[in-house]
Design a protein around this motif. Structure first.
Motif, PDB file in Angstrom:
ATOM      1  N   LEU A 116      10.010  15.501  -5.590  1.00  0.00           N
ATOM      2  CA  LEU A 116       9.045  15.963  -6.599  1.00  0.00           C
ATOM      3  C   LEU A 116       7.714  15.248  -6.406  1.00  0.00           C
ATOM      4  CD1 LEU A 116       8.334  17.543  -9.188  1.00  0.00           C
ATOM      5  CD2 LEU A 116       9.249  15.618 -10.495  1.00  0.00           C
ATOM      6  N   ALA A 117       7.769  13.923  -6.273  1.00  0.00           N
ATOM      7  CA  ALA A 117       6.540  13.158  -6.064  1.00  0.00           C
ATOM      8  C   ALA A 117       5.932  13.447  -4.695  1.00  0.00           C
ATOM      9  CB  ALA A 117       6.830  11.658  -6.220  1.00  0.00           C
ATOM     10  N   GLU A 118       6.779  13.628  -3.675  1.00  0.00           N
ATOM     11  CA  GLU A 118       6.277  13.907  -2.334  1.00  0.00           C
ATOM     12  C   GLU A 118       5.547  15.246  -2.290  1.00  0.00           C
ATOM     13  OE1 GLU A 118       5.824  13.052   1.864  1.00  0.00           O
ATOM     14  OE2 GLU A 118       6.145  11.878   0.043  1.00  0.00           O
ATOM     15  N   HIS A 119       6.082  16.257  -2.959  1.00  0.00           N
ATOM     16  CA  HIS A 119       5.405  17.554  -3.012  1.00  0.00           C
ATOM     17  C   HIS A 119       4.031  17.425  -3.671  1.00  0.00           C
ATOM     18  CE1 HIS A 119       8.553  19.678  -1.217  1.00  0.00           C
ATOM     19  NE2 HIS A 119       9.232  20.107  -2.275  1.00  0.00           N
ATOM     20  N   ALA A 120       3.960  16.632  -4.734  1.00  0.00           N
ATOM     21  CA  ALA A 120       2.664  16.430  -5.387  1.00  0.00           C
ATOM     22  C   ALA A 120       1.694  15.729  -4.446  1.00  0.00           C
ATOM     23  CB  ALA A 120       2.848  15.622  -6.676  1.00  0.00           C
ATOM     24  N   ARG A 121       2.208  14.810  -3.637  1.00  0.00           N
ATOM     25  CA  ARG A 121       1.338  14.120  -2.681  1.00  0.00           C
ATOM     26  C   ARG A 121       0.813  15.072  -1.608  1.00  0.00           C
ATOM     27  NH1 ARG A 121       5.056   9.854  -3.933  1.00  0.00           N
ATOM     28  NH2 ARG A 121       6.534  10.495  -2.314  1.00  0.00           N
TER      29      ARG A 121
ATOM     30  N   GLY B   9       0.778  -1.231   0.000  1.00  0.00           N
ATOM     31  CA  GLY B   9       0.000   0.000   0.000  1.00  0.00           C
ATOM     32  C   GLY B   9       0.809   1.279   0.000  1.00  0.00           C
ATOM     33  N   SER B  10       2.135   1.192   0.071  1.00  0.00           N
ATOM     34  CA  SER B  10       2.953   2.404   0.099  1.00  0.00           C
ATOM     35  C   SER B  10       3.004   3.042  -1.291  1.00  0.00           C
ATOM     36  CB  SER B  10       4.376   2.077   0.551  1.00  0.00           C
ATOM     37  OG  SER B  10       5.201   3.224   0.442  1.00  0.00           O
ATOM     38  N   ARG B  11       2.896   4.362  -1.313  1.00  0.00           N
ATOM     39  CA  ARG B  11       3.048   5.123  -2.564  1.00  0.00           C
ATOM     40  C   ARG B  11       4.065   6.248  -2.381  1.00  0.00           C
ATOM     41  NH1 ARG B  11       0.716   1.201  -3.329  1.00  0.00           N
ATOM     42  NH2 ARG B  11      -1.190   0.805  -4.537  1.00  0.00           N
ATOM     43  N   ARG B  12       4.874   6.148  -1.353  1.00  0.00           N
ATOM     44  CA  ARG B  12       5.854   7.200  -1.066  1.00  0.00           C
ATOM     45  C   ARG B  12       7.153   6.915  -1.812  1.00  0.00           C
ATOM     46  NH1 ARG B  12       7.018   9.110   4.691  1.00  0.00           N
ATOM     47  NH2 ARG B  12       7.772  10.862   3.443  1.00  0.00           N
ATOM     48  N   PHE B  13       7.116   7.136  -3.121  1.00  0.00           N
ATOM     49  CA  PHE B  13       8.306   6.945  -3.931  1.00  0.00           C
ATOM     50  C   PHE B  13       8.219   7.816  -5.172  1.00  0.00           C
ATOM     51  CE2 PHE B  13       5.441   3.217  -4.482  1.00  0.00           C
ATOM     52  CZ  PHE B  13       4.917   3.548  -5.724  1.00  0.00           C
ATOM     53  N   GLY B  14       9.319   7.940  -5.857  1.00  0.00           N
ATOM     54  CA  GLY B  14       9.425   8.660  -7.116  1.00  0.00           C
ATOM     55  C   GLY B  14      10.823   8.415  -7.636  1.00  0.00           C
ATOM     56  N   PHE B  15      10.954   7.933  -8.864  1.00  0.00           N
ATOM     57  CA  PHE B  15      12.240   7.487  -9.388  1.00  0.00           C
ATOM     58  C   PHE B  15      12.649   8.307 -10.601  1.00  0.00           C
ATOM     59  CE2 PHE B  15       9.935   3.623  -7.829  1.00  0.00           C
ATOM     60  CZ  PHE B  15      10.535   3.613  -6.577  1.00  0.00           C
ATOM     61  N   GLY B  16      13.929   8.694 -10.617  1.00  0.00           N
ATOM     62  CA  GLY B  16      14.430   9.531 -11.698  1.00  0.00           C
ATOM     63  C   GLY B  16      14.382   8.883 -13.063  1.00  0.00           C
ATOM     64  N   ALA B  17      14.231   7.565 -13.111  1.00  0.00           N
ATOM     65  CA  ALA B  17      14.127   6.892 -14.411  1.00  0.00           C
ATOM     66  C   ALA B  17      12.974   7.459 -15.218  1.00  0.00           C
ATOM     67  CB  ALA B  17      13.946   5.392 -14.220  1.00  0.00           C
ATOM     68  N   THR B  18      11.873   7.789 -14.557  1.00  0.00           N
ATOM     69  CA  THR B  18      10.728   8.455 -15.191  1.00  0.00           C
ATOM     70  C   THR B  18       9.891   9.149 -14.136  1.00  0.00           C
ATOM     71  OG1 THR B  18      10.543   6.951 -17.089  1.00  0.00           O
ATOM     72  CG2 THR B  18       8.555   8.121 -16.441  1.00  0.00           C
TER      73      THR B  18
ATOM     74  N   THR C   4       0.513   9.251  -6.425  1.00  0.00           N
ATOM     75  CA  THR C   4       1.636   8.750  -7.219  1.00  0.00           C
ATOM     76  C   THR C   4       1.253   7.390  -7.792  1.00  0.00           C
ATOM     77  OG1 THR C   4       3.269   9.885  -5.846  1.00  0.00           O
ATOM     78  CG2 THR C   4       4.053   8.046  -7.177  1.00  0.00           C
ATOM     79  N   VAL C   5       1.459   7.225  -9.087  1.00  0.00           N
ATOM     80  CA  VAL C   5       1.106   5.983  -9.777  1.00  0.00           C
ATOM     81  C   VAL C   5       2.384   5.302 -10.251  1.00  0.00           C
ATOM     82  CG1 VAL C   5      -0.037   4.987 -11.798  1.00  0.00           C
ATOM     83  CG2 VAL C   5      -1.147   6.824 -10.504  1.00  0.00           C
ATOM     84  N   LEU C   6       2.513   4.012  -9.956  1.00  0.00           N
ATOM     85  CA  LEU C   6       3.625   3.219 -10.460  1.00  0.00           C
ATOM     86  C   LEU C   6       3.213   2.611 -11.794  1.00  0.00           C
ATOM     87  CD1 LEU C   6       6.481   2.128  -9.876  1.00  0.00           C
ATOM     88  CD2 LEU C   6       5.400   0.132  -8.839  1.00  0.00           C
ATOM     89  N   SER C   7       3.854   3.055 -12.860  1.00  0.00           N
ATOM     90  CA  SER C   7       3.503   2.592 -14.203  1.00  0.00           C
ATOM     91  C   SER C   7       3.876   1.123 -14.386  1.00  0.00           C
ATOM     92  CB  SER C   7       4.240   3.443 -15.238  1.00  0.00           C
ATOM     93  OG  SER C   7       4.068   2.923 -16.543  1.00  0.00           O
ATOM     94  N   PRO C   8       3.147   0.408 -15.251  1.00  0.00           N
ATOM     95  CA  PRO C   8       3.554  -0.974 -15.565  1.00  0.00           C
ATOM     96  C   PRO C   8       4.835  -1.042 -16.380  1.00  0.00           C
ATOM     97  CG  PRO C   8       1.711  -0.313 -16.944  1.00  0.00           C
ATOM     98  CD  PRO C   8       1.875   0.771 -15.923  1.00  0.00           C
TER      99      PRO C   8
END
Length: 402
Positions: A236-241, A200-209, A247-251
Motif C-alpha cells: 500500500l505504501a509502496e504504491h503511493a510512493r 534515509g530509507s522510507r520503503r516501509f509501511g506497517f499494518g499497525a497504522t 511515506t512518513v513515520l509518525s512519532p
C-alpha cells in the motif's frame, strides 16, 4: 594456499563482527525510550474513517478496541469488519456499540472473497461503507492513546505525503514465549526500522497504522490492487510512493499484544515476518545478517580464545585488538539496546538473561526464512510470491483531478 584462505575467512568474520557492533551501537542510539512526548496534531479537524479488520477473538480485543473509541478527535467513524456471521468478534463490537453510544461505530459482516489475501478482502468490503476522506487502517491487536488520530493524520496536511505509518512496541500477554516474542519486536524489528529510517530509507509501511487520503487510495487502484499480496501493508505504501508521494513515520508508537503461547506458534509468526521481508526486499533481508548481535559476539569471543590454540595459529595482533574492542563495545551496545527497549525497569533485569537466546533464535529463523515459499497466517497457508497490481493513476493525474 589453505593458510591464505583461512586468513581471508578470519578477516571476513572479524569484519562481520565489527559490522554487527556498529549496527548495535547505532540501533541503541536510534531507539527512543518508551515515554510520552509532544507530537504534531490537527490537520484542520478533517473527518476520519478508521477501518479495523477483525478475525476471531484475541485475549485483549475489547480493551484494545476501546482505545479507539476514546479518541479526542471530534469527528471519526469506526468501521469493524468480519467475514463470517458467526465470528466471535461480532459480540465484542456489539458490546462496544452499547458502551459507547456516542461513537459512530459500524459493523460490516461480508463474506465476499476478492483474492488470496483474506484481510484485504475484508478491507475491500469495509471500504464501501467508509464516509470520510481521510482513511486510517489499524490492526485489531493494537492499543492507542487519545491523541492518536490527531497525530497520525497531521502529516496528511502536506499534499506530498502519501501514507503515514507507525512503529509499535510489544507487550507480552501470557508466559515465556510471549516474552520472547515481545523482544523480537522491541529489540530487533523496531530498532532495525529506526536504523533504516535514520539512514534515509522510507520503503516501509506497517499494518499497525496506515493513514492516507481517499484520493491516494483511489489513485493506486483501491484495496483491489493488494488483494493477492501477502505484504499488503508494505505494498500500500509502496504504491503511493510510485505516485511520487512520501511515506512518513509518525512519532506515535502504538502498543501491540504478543499472545503466541508455544514455540511452534511463535516460530511460524516470526518466520512469516522474515519471509515477507525477503519477498519484498531481498537485499534488505540479506543485510539482516549483521543484526543478530549475540551470535556474532560469541563468534568474536571464540576467535579471541583461539589466539593461543595448540596449533599456534594465533590471530594477528591487530586483528586481536580489533576483536577485543568490537566484542567489548558490541556487548555494551547490546545491553544498552535492551535497556532502551525495555518498557519498565524491572523488565530489563527480567529479560536480560534471554538476550543471547533471543538473538540466536532470530539467527536460526533468518536461516530458515532463506528457504521456503509459503507462510502460515491465521491458520491459512499463503504464498510469499506477491502478485502486484500497478497503480493506475499518476501523481500528475491526481493533481489535475484535484
Amino acid at each position: 594456499m589453505t593458510s591464505h584462505v583461512n586468513c581471508l575467512l578470519t578477516w571476513l568474520l572479524v569484519a562481520l563482527c565489527c559490522a554487527t557492533t556498529l549496527y548495535a551501537a547505532v540501533a541503541a542510539i536510534a531507539m527512543p525510550f518508551f515515554s510520552r512526548r509532544s507530537r504534531n496534531r490537527n490537520i484542520g479537524w478533517a473527518s476520519v474513517s478508521v477501518l479495523k479488520p477483525l478475525c476471531g477473538i484475541e485475549p485483549r480485543l475489547y480493551e484494545n478496541l476501546v482505545t479507539f473509541c476514546a479518541q479526542a478527535h471530534p469527528c471519526f467513524q469506526l468501521l469493524f469488519g468480519v467475514s463470517s456471521p458467526v465470528d466471535p468478534a461480532i459480540a465484542v463490537v456489539r458490546r462496544l456499540q452499547a458502551a459507547y453510544p456516542h461513537c459512530d461505530i459500524e459493523l460490516v459482516v461480508d463474506s465476499r472473497v476478492h483474492g488470496s489475501n483474506l484481510k484485504v478482502s475484508n478491507l475491500i468490503n469495509m471500504a464501501e461503507r467508509a464516509r470520510h476522506d481521510i482513511i486510517v487502517l489499524a490492526d485489531s491487536d493494537i492499543a492507542v492513546e487519545p491523541d492518536y488520530l490527531d497525530t497520525v493524520t497531521a502529516p496528511l496536511a502536506d499534499p506530498d505525503t502519501g501514507v503515514v505509518t507507525c512503529l509499535y512496541r510489544a507487550q507480552s500477554v501470557g508466559g515465556f514465549w510471549p516474552r520472547v516474542g515481545a523482544m523480537f519486536i522491541n529489540e530487533w524489528f523496531a530498532p532495525s526500522v529506526r536504523v533504516a529510517h535514520a539512514g534515509g530509507s522510507r520503503r516501509f509501511g506497517f499494518g499497525a497504522t496506515l493513514a492516507l487520503r481517499r484520493a491516494t487510495l483511489d489513485g493506486i487502484g483501491g484495496f483491489e490492487a493488494l488483494k493477492d499480496c501477502l505484504a499488503d501493508d508494505y505494498w500500500l505504501a509502496e504504491h503511493a510512493r510510485t505516485l511520487g508521494l512520501h511515506t512518513v513515520l509518525s512519532p506515535v508508537m502504538v502498543a501491540t499484544d504478543v499472545i503466541e503461547p508455544t514455540f511452534t506458534t511463535l516460530w511460524l509468526r516470526e518466520l512469516r515476518w522474515l519471509r515477507t521481508i525477503r519477498s519484498v526486499n531481498p537485499p534488505g533481508f540479506a543485510s539482516l545478517i549483521i543484526t543478530f548481535t549475540a551470535p556474532w559476539l560469541m563468534i568474536g569471543a571464540a576467535l579471541l580464545l583461539s589466539t593461543n590454540n595448540a596449533d599456534g595459529a594465533a590471530l594477528h595482533p591487530w586483528m586481536a585488538l580489533i576483536l577485543w574492542i568490537s566484542t567489548l563495545t558490541g556487548t555494551i551496545a547490546r545491553i544498552l539496546l535492551h535497556a532502551r527497549s525495555a518498557r519498565y525497569s524491572r523488565s530489563f533485569w527480567h529479560d536480560l538473561p534471554l538476550v543471547p537466546f533471543r538473538d540466536t533464535l532470530l539467527a536460526l529463523q533468518w536461516l530458515a526464512a532463506v528457504f521456503g515459499s509459503h507462510v502460515v497466517w491465521r491458520g491459512a497457508r499463503m504464498s510469499v510470491v506477491n502478485r502486484v497490481t500497478q497503480p493506475r493513476t499518476s501523481i500528475m493525474e491526481m493533481s489535475d483531478r484535484g
